[in-house]
Design a protein around this motif. Structure first.
Motif, PDB file in Angstrom:
ATOM      1  N   ASP A  22     -12.837  41.588 -18.051  1.00 33.32           N
ATOM      2  CA  ASP A  22     -12.917  40.131 -18.109  1.00 33.32           C
ATOM      3  C   ASP A  22     -12.273  39.555 -16.845  1.00 33.32           C
ATOM      4  O   ASP A  22     -11.755  40.285 -15.999  1.00 33.32           O
ATOM      5  CB  ASP A  22     -12.244  39.590 -19.377  1.00 33.32           C
ATOM      6  N   PHE A  23     -12.306  38.225 -16.697  1.00 33.39           N
ATOM      7  CA  PHE A  23     -11.798  37.611 -15.479  1.00 33.39           C
ATOM      8  C   PHE A  23     -10.288  37.797 -15.338  1.00 33.39           C
ATOM      9  O   PHE A  23      -9.767  37.889 -14.221  1.00 33.39           O
ATOM     10  CB  PHE A  23     -12.154  36.119 -15.441  1.00 33.39           C
ATOM     11  N   ALA A  24      -9.577  37.841 -16.440  1.00 27.88           N
ATOM     12  CA  ALA A  24      -8.132  38.062 -16.371  1.00 27.88           C
ATOM     13  C   ALA A  24      -7.828  39.446 -15.792  1.00 27.88           C
ATOM     14  O   ALA A  24      -6.895  39.608 -14.987  1.00 27.88           O
ATOM     15  CB  ALA A  24      -7.501  37.916 -17.743  1.00 27.88           C
ATOM     16  N   GLN A  25      -8.616  40.455 -16.174  1.00 29.87           N
ATOM     17  CA  GLN A  25      -8.423  41.798 -15.624  1.00 29.87           C
ATOM     18  C   GLN A  25      -8.795  41.851 -14.140  1.00 29.87           C
ATOM     19  O   GLN A  25      -8.144  42.557 -13.357  1.00 29.87           O
ATOM     20  CB  GLN A  25      -9.251  42.810 -16.421  1.00 29.87           C
ATOM     21  N   ILE A  26      -9.818  41.098 -13.755  1.00 34.73           N
ATOM     22  CA  ILE A  26     -10.175  41.002 -12.340  1.00 34.73           C
ATOM     23  C   ILE A  26      -9.001  40.388 -11.571  1.00 34.73           C
ATOM     24  O   ILE A  26      -8.616  40.860 -10.493  1.00 34.73           O
ATOM     25  CB  ILE A  26     -11.443  40.139 -12.156  1.00 34.73           C
TER      26      ILE A  26
ATOM     27  N   GLU B 272      -8.250  31.967  -2.293  1.00 35.55           N
ATOM     28  CA  GLU B 272      -8.426  33.048  -3.267  1.00 35.55           C
ATOM     29  C   GLU B 272      -9.432  32.675  -4.339  1.00 35.55           C
ATOM     30  O   GLU B 272     -10.081  33.551  -4.919  1.00 35.55           O
ATOM     31  CB  GLU B 272      -7.080  33.401  -3.900  1.00 35.55           C
ATOM     32  N   SER B 273      -9.582  31.389  -4.632  1.00 37.69           N
ATOM     33  CA  SER B 273     -10.599  30.982  -5.604  1.00 37.69           C
ATOM     34  C   SER B 273     -11.993  31.376  -5.131  1.00 37.69           C
ATOM     35  O   SER B 273     -12.893  31.603  -5.943  1.00 37.69           O
ATOM     36  CB  SER B 273     -10.530  29.465  -5.842  1.00 37.69           C
ATOM     37  N   PHE B 274     -12.163  31.503  -3.824  1.00 37.17           N
ATOM     38  CA  PHE B 274     -13.450  31.944  -3.281  1.00 37.17           C
ATOM     39  C   PHE B 274     -13.517  33.452  -3.151  1.00 37.17           C
ATOM     40  O   PHE B 274     -14.512  34.068  -3.524  1.00 37.17           O
ATOM     41  CB  PHE B 274     -13.695  31.285  -1.916  1.00 37.17           C
ATOM     42  N   ARG B 275     -12.466  34.077  -2.620  1.00 39.61           N
ATOM     43  CA  ARG B 275     -12.512  35.522  -2.429  1.00 39.61           C
ATOM     44  C   ARG B 275     -12.708  36.271  -3.743  1.00 39.61           C
ATOM     45  O   ARG B 275     -13.406  37.286  -3.782  1.00 39.61           O
ATOM     46  CB  ARG B 275     -11.229  35.995  -1.735  1.00 39.61           C
ATOM     47  N   SER B 276     -12.123  35.779  -4.819  1.00 38.68           N
ATOM     48  CA  SER B 276     -12.194  36.500  -6.085  1.00 38.68           C
ATOM     49  C   SER B 276     -13.289  36.008  -7.022  1.00 38.68           C
ATOM     50  O   SER B 276     -13.813  36.779  -7.821  1.00 38.68           O
ATOM     51  CB  SER B 276     -10.839  36.407  -6.819  1.00 38.68           C
ATOM     52  N   PHE B 277     -13.665  34.722  -6.932  1.00 44.24           N
ATOM     53  CA  PHE B 277     -14.534  34.158  -7.964  1.00 44.24           C
ATOM     54  C   PHE B 277     -15.791  33.463  -7.435  1.00 44.24           C
ATOM     55  O   PHE B 277     -16.611  33.003  -8.223  1.00 44.24           O
ATOM     56  CB  PHE B 277     -13.730  33.170  -8.832  1.00 44.24           C
ATOM     57  N   TYR B 278     -15.944  33.377  -6.120  1.00 42.36           N
ATOM     58  CA  TYR B 278     -17.099  32.676  -5.542  1.00 42.36           C
ATOM     59  C   TYR B 278     -18.415  33.337  -5.938  1.00 42.36           C
ATOM     60  O   TYR B 278     -19.394  32.659  -6.266  1.00 42.36           O
ATOM     61  CB  TYR B 278     -16.953  32.628  -4.022  1.00 42.36           C
ATOM     62  N   THR B 279     -18.446  34.670  -5.916  1.00 44.12           N
ATOM     63  CA  THR B 279     -19.691  35.361  -6.279  1.00 44.12           C
ATOM     64  C   THR B 279     -20.070  35.059  -7.729  1.00 44.12           C
ATOM     65  O   THR B 279     -21.240  34.839  -8.043  1.00 44.12           O
ATOM     66  CB  THR B 279     -19.549  36.887  -6.081  1.00 44.12           C
ATOM     67  N   PHE B 280     -19.079  35.025  -8.620  1.00 46.30           N
ATOM     68  CA  PHE B 280     -19.367  34.714 -10.027  1.00 46.30           C
ATOM     69  C   PHE B 280     -19.840  33.266 -10.185  1.00 46.30           C
ATOM     70  O   PHE B 280     -20.733  32.978 -10.991  1.00 46.30           O
ATOM     71  CB  PHE B 280     -18.114  34.945 -10.881  1.00 46.30           C
ATOM     72  N   TYR B 281     -19.251  32.361  -9.416  1.00 46.00           N
ATOM     73  CA  TYR B 281     -19.660  30.954  -9.460  1.00 46.00           C
ATOM     74  C   TYR B 281     -21.123  30.807  -9.045  1.00 46.00           C
ATOM     75  O   TYR B 281     -21.902  30.110  -9.703  1.00 46.00           O
ATOM     76  CB  TYR B 281     -18.758  30.138  -8.539  1.00 46.00           C
TER      77      TYR B 281
ATOM     78  N   LEU C 209      -7.562  30.700 -15.838  1.00 48.12           N
ATOM     79  CA  LEU C 209      -8.265  29.413 -15.912  1.00 48.12           C
ATOM     80  C   LEU C 209      -9.771  29.616 -16.055  1.00 48.12           C
ATOM     81  O   LEU C 209     -10.441  28.914 -16.826  1.00 48.12           O
ATOM     82  CB  LEU C 209      -7.979  28.586 -14.658  1.00 48.12           C
ATOM     83  N   ALA C 210     -10.315  30.582 -15.299  1.00 49.00           N
ATOM     84  CA  ALA C 210     -11.756  30.839 -15.353  1.00 49.00           C
ATOM     85  C   ALA C 210     -12.171  31.340 -16.727  1.00 49.00           C
ATOM     86  O   ALA C 210     -13.238  30.968 -17.242  1.00 49.00           O
ATOM     87  CB  ALA C 210     -12.149  31.854 -14.279  1.00 49.00           C
ATOM     88  N   ASP C 211     -11.355  32.204 -17.345  1.00 46.93           N
ATOM     89  CA  ASP C 211     -11.655  32.686 -18.693  1.00 46.93           C
ATOM     90  C   ASP C 211     -11.580  31.555 -19.712  1.00 46.93           C
ATOM     91  O   ASP C 211     -12.366  31.494 -20.659  1.00 46.93           O
ATOM     92  CB  ASP C 211     -10.672  33.790 -19.086  1.00 46.93           C
ATOM     93  N   SER C 212     -10.628  30.658 -19.546  1.00 50.68           N
ATOM     94  CA  SER C 212     -10.390  29.611 -20.537  1.00 50.68           C
ATOM     95  C   SER C 212     -11.368  28.448 -20.421  1.00 50.68           C
ATOM     96  O   SER C 212     -11.825  27.902 -21.435  1.00 50.68           O
ATOM     97  CB  SER C 212      -8.954  29.081 -20.405  1.00 50.68           C
ATOM     98  N   TYR C 213     -11.689  28.065 -19.177  1.00 51.81           N
ATOM     99  CA  TYR C 213     -12.469  26.833 -18.982  1.00 51.81           C
ATOM    100  C   TYR C 213     -13.774  27.022 -18.216  1.00 51.81           C
ATOM    101  O   TYR C 213     -14.557  26.085 -18.096  1.00 51.81           O
ATOM    102  CB  TYR C 213     -11.611  25.801 -18.242  1.00 51.81           C
TER     103      TYR C 213
END
Length: 395
Positions: free
Chosen positions: A45-49, A235-244, A364-368
């Motif tokens: 899940d995103f928390a583990q990422i 970091e919001s982009f390096r870790s989560f941009y692809t998922f967005y 935050l990504a997992d929750s919202y």
């Protein structure tokens, strides 16, 4: 000697140093670039990422100031070679990791390798710069940022089709970096002597006072907070941009990684521009512009289509990335005799604060949801107003 060398700037050393930084950060950037693959393979899940990023960044953060303090007292020009050995081990371990725990151990080894590399490499860049500190840090940083940008591309064309074991092929990058760093280590005595002579001449002709402890303390605290703001948004982009991109616009993994490459490449250009312009207009102005300047763009980003998402992310990172060289040089001017400590501290902060941000953002990504995450992060550049409290030390 060339004209550049006579002026105290060793462009050949800086260029090779930039290449080693490229190779180091390329191997680091493979970690977030393969997150979609790891998420699917291990049902994460995103928390583990976020925890993977936290482990990697903390391992890279905690050791750096210690390495910096040790090398301030006893310079170790070949320590980056040892750091590359840790990176090589971690990369091969990650390629054949069969569990989540093994993944965490592997990224920790890569983080430790980076923590050993950066302090002494930063010192070398400082010594090789002469009187052109912004240019030198720009060249050094553009190497690292370019390496970070290439990771997603190589992941898209090598790791995605060939799978996780193909990460072992990048061991060649570590071996190449070790050879180049050995050559750089041999230049250390020469360039450090030239730098010491240049500093003595500058000090003799200057009546600039020593900075008080309160000035140094306030400056370092403000710079640390500004670094956190910059890293949290990045970091919001390096870790989560692809998922967005995948969730919001239904693009493929390869397309999302290519767009991440474009985003990161903008940082390579921005950090070089920021270093060069900082030599001309001063670090203080660059810090103001780079942190607070992207605010209108970040507020607009969550509300545009795919094309404008790409355009805005490039513009945001181009501006925001220009801050790092100026923050680092500003800190070095606060403590000019503790180059290793400053290099280790701020590269360590760059890792550690980004890791903390990644873990928080993952929750935050997992929750919202990822879309809401970017709506919240859009307000982060407002905290750039903290630059108002930065001591004015430039002359």
């Amino acid at each position: 000697m060339t004209a550049a060398a006579r002026s105290g700037t060793y462009l050949a050393v800086l260029s090779v140093l930039g290449i080693t930084h490229l190779l180091n950060d390329l191997m680091q950037s493979l970690i977030p670039a393969v997150y979609p693959i790891l998420k699917a393979s291990y049902a994460l899940d995103f928390a583990q990422i976020g925890m993977i990023t936290l482990t990697f960044q903390v391992a890279g953060a905690l050791l750096q100031p210690v390495v910096g303090m040790v090398t301030d007292r006893r310079p170790a020009p070949y320590s980056p070679v040892a750091g590359m050995m840790f990176t090589l081990t971690g990369l091969i371990s990650l390629a054949f990791a069969a569990s989540y725990a093994m993944i965490l151990m592997s990224v920790a080894l890569i983080g430790i390798g980076s923590s050993i590399f950066h302090p002494e490499a930063t010192r070398t860049a400082r010594y090789a710069a002469g009187g052109r500190q912004g240019l030198a840090q720009g060249i050094f940083q553009v190497g690292g940022q370019t390496g970070g940008a290439l990771g997603p591309v190589l992941a898209a064309f090598i790791v995605v089709p060939w799978g996780q074991p193909s990460l072992a092929w990048f061991a060649l990058a570590a071996l190449t970096a070790m050879i180049l760093l050995t050559w750089i280590g041999r230049q250390q005595a020469r360039i450090s002597a030239a730098f010491a002579q240049l500093r003595a001449q500058i000090k003799k002709g200057s009546d600039a006072p020593q900075h008080s402890r309160s000035t140094v303390a306030v400056g370092l605290v403000v710079l640390t907070l500004l670094m956190f703001i910059k890293n949290a948004y990045g970091e919001s982009f390096r870790s989560f941009y692809t998922f967005y991109l995948i969730e919001q616009f239904e693009v493929s993994i390869r397309t999302s990684q290519m767009m991440l490459f474009v985003f990161l490449l903008a940082a390579a250009i921005g950090v070089l521009i920021g270093g060069i312009v900082g030599d001309r207009i001063g670090r203080y102005r660059i810090i103001w512009i780079s942190i607070l300047g992207p605010l209108p763009l970040t507020l607009l980003l969550p509300h545009v289509d795919l094309f404008w998402t790409g355009v805005l992310t490039v513009m945001i990172n181009l501006i925001m990335a220009s801050a790092f060289a100026s923050i680092l040089i500003y800190a070095m001017e606060l403590l000019p005799n503790r180059i290793g400590l400053i290099g280790g501290l701020f590269y360590g902060l760059n890792f550690g604060l980004a890791g903390i941000a990644a873990a928080m953002l993952g929750v935050l990504a997992d929750s919202y949801g990822v879309e809401t995450l970017y709506q919240i992060c859009a307000f982060l550049p407002l905290a750039g107003l903290l630059a108002w409290f930065l001591p004015r030390i430039e002359h």
